[in-house]
Design a protein around this motif. Sequence first.
Motif, PDB file in Angstrom:
ATOM      1  N   ALA A  54       0.846  -1.190   0.000  1.00  0.00           N
ATOM      2  CA  ALA A  54       0.000   0.000   0.000  1.00  0.00           C
ATOM      3  C   ALA A  54       0.880   1.237   0.000  1.00  0.00           C
ATOM      4  N   ILE A  55       0.451   2.254  -0.728  1.00  0.00           N
ATOM      5  CA  ILE A  55       1.135   3.545  -0.735  1.00  0.00           C
ATOM      6  C   ILE A  55       0.159   4.568  -0.192  1.00  0.00           C
ATOM      7  N   THR A  56       0.614   5.338   0.770  1.00  0.00           N
ATOM      8  CA  THR A  56      -0.204   6.413   1.309  1.00  0.00           C
ATOM      9  C   THR A  56       0.551   7.719   1.122  1.00  0.00           C
ATOM     10  N   GLY A  57      -0.180   8.787   0.907  1.00  0.00           N
ATOM     11  CA  GLY A  57       0.456  10.076   0.684  1.00  0.00           C
ATOM     12  C   GLY A  57      -0.086  11.126   1.623  1.00  0.00           C
ATOM     13  N   GLY A  58       0.741  12.100   1.905  1.00  0.00           N
ATOM     14  CA  GLY A  58       0.349  13.199   2.769  1.00  0.00           C
ATOM     15  C   GLY A  58       0.364  14.515   2.024  1.00  0.00           C
ATOM     16  N   SER A  63       5.335  10.222   0.825  1.00  0.00           N
ATOM     17  CA  SER A  63       4.546   9.014   0.682  1.00  0.00           C
ATOM     18  C   SER A  63       5.150   7.938   1.561  1.00  0.00           C
ATOM     19  N   ALA A  64       4.315   7.043   2.036  1.00  0.00           N
ATOM     20  CA  ALA A  64       4.795   5.892   2.796  1.00  0.00           C
ATOM     21  C   ALA A  64       4.378   4.638   2.050  1.00  0.00           C
ATOM     22  N   VAL A  65       5.301   3.720   1.910  1.00  0.00           N
ATOM     23  CA  VAL A  65       5.018   2.435   1.288  1.00  0.00           C
ATOM     24  C   VAL A  65       4.977   1.408   2.405  1.00  0.00           C
ATOM     25  N   ARG A  66       3.878   0.678   2.480  1.00  0.00           N
ATOM     26  CA  ARG A  66       3.737  -0.362   3.487  1.00  0.00           C
ATOM     27  C   ARG A  66       3.549  -1.689   2.781  1.00  0.00           C
ATOM     28  N   ALA A  73      -2.010  -0.967   9.455  1.00  0.00           N
ATOM     29  CA  ALA A  73      -1.376   0.045  10.299  1.00  0.00           C
ATOM     30  C   ALA A  73      -0.029  -0.401  10.857  1.00  0.00           C
ATOM     31  N   GLY A  78       8.139  -0.898   6.241  1.00  0.00           N
ATOM     32  CA  GLY A  78       7.669   0.458   5.927  1.00  0.00           C
ATOM     33  C   GLY A  78       8.805   1.298   5.397  1.00  0.00           C
TER      34      GLY A  78
END
Length: 86
Positions: A54-58, A63-66, A73, A78
């Motif tokens: 999963a990639i999350t962006g702020g 971005s954070a890759v999990r 969570a 990470g």
Amino acid sequence: AYQDPGLLRLARPRVALISCGEDNPYGHPAPRTVAALRAGGARVFRTDTDGAVAITGGASGDSAVRAGAGAGAEPALGVVVSGPDP
């Protein structure tokens, strides 16, 4: 497998996500392609070896890759990727 070294040099990916099934009959991903991505400095994540990704962006552009069990969570792995280069 076709790869364009010029495209990889131009794109300069920092992260590469490869979605593929474990022991798939097609031999994906091509080892040559993974090696080319890594040689160019990309951190490679594969669903067959790393699990869900999963990639999350702020808002700051980071971005954070999990990756790992469910990519929830508490990721097994990470990585924070900073925003675009100036």
